[in-house]
Motif scaffolding. Sequence first.
Motif, PDB file in Angstrom:
ATOM      1  N   ARG A  18       9.457  63.597 110.215  1.00 42.44           N
ATOM      2  CA  ARG A  18       8.720  62.363 110.004  1.00 42.44           C
ATOM      3  C   ARG A  18       9.604  61.207 110.441  1.00 42.44           C
ATOM      4  O   ARG A  18      10.640  60.937 109.811  1.00 42.44           O
ATOM      5  CB  ARG A  18       8.332  62.211 108.539  1.00 42.44           C
ATOM      6  N   THR A  79       4.927  55.024 111.233  1.00 41.37           N
ATOM      7  CA  THR A  79       5.426  56.372 111.015  1.00 41.37           C
ATOM      8  C   THR A  79       4.824  57.332 112.018  1.00 41.37           C
ATOM      9  O   THR A  79       3.667  57.176 112.430  1.00 41.37           O
ATOM     10  CB  THR A  79       5.068  56.826 109.581  1.00 41.37           C
ATOM     11  N   GLN A  81       4.359  61.333 112.125  1.00 39.81           N
ATOM     12  CA  GLN A  81       4.480  62.651 111.511  1.00 39.81           C
ATOM     13  C   GLN A  81       4.344  63.693 112.612  1.00 39.81           C
ATOM     14  O   GLN A  81       3.323  63.731 113.301  1.00 39.81           O
ATOM     15  CB  GLN A  81       3.392  62.849 110.453  1.00 39.81           C
TER      16      GLN A  81
END
Length: 119
Positions: A18, A79, A81
């Motif tokens: 992540r 972010t 992932q």
Amino acid sequence: AQLVESGGGLVQAGGSLRLSCAASGFTFSSAVMTWYRQPPGKARELVAAISPDGSSTNYADFLKGRFTISRDNVKDTVTLQMNGLKPEDTAEYYCQAHLIGFPVNTIYWGQGTQVTVSS
């Protein structure tokens, strides 16, 4: 303005990471945020992008649904992932902010974070 990536590292094929990018010094909620990557010896390529309000996303075709981009306009972070990692995902990953302006747009880059996927 500053973008600081984190979360890179060494992972085995099939694993997950992540990545996070923390923004400061500009109006984050007005920026298109994009993750790019640069594999060793290759050109930088777009991985995923997200609109300023987070309602729209765009992904590179080669990802085939393995990665997800998201953002938090309260924490000023974006972010990535990454699931189902493959050795070919090995690259330096960069965060970019793109602000629409007149007469010119403004682009900021982070310093990058290395992702290495072992087979």
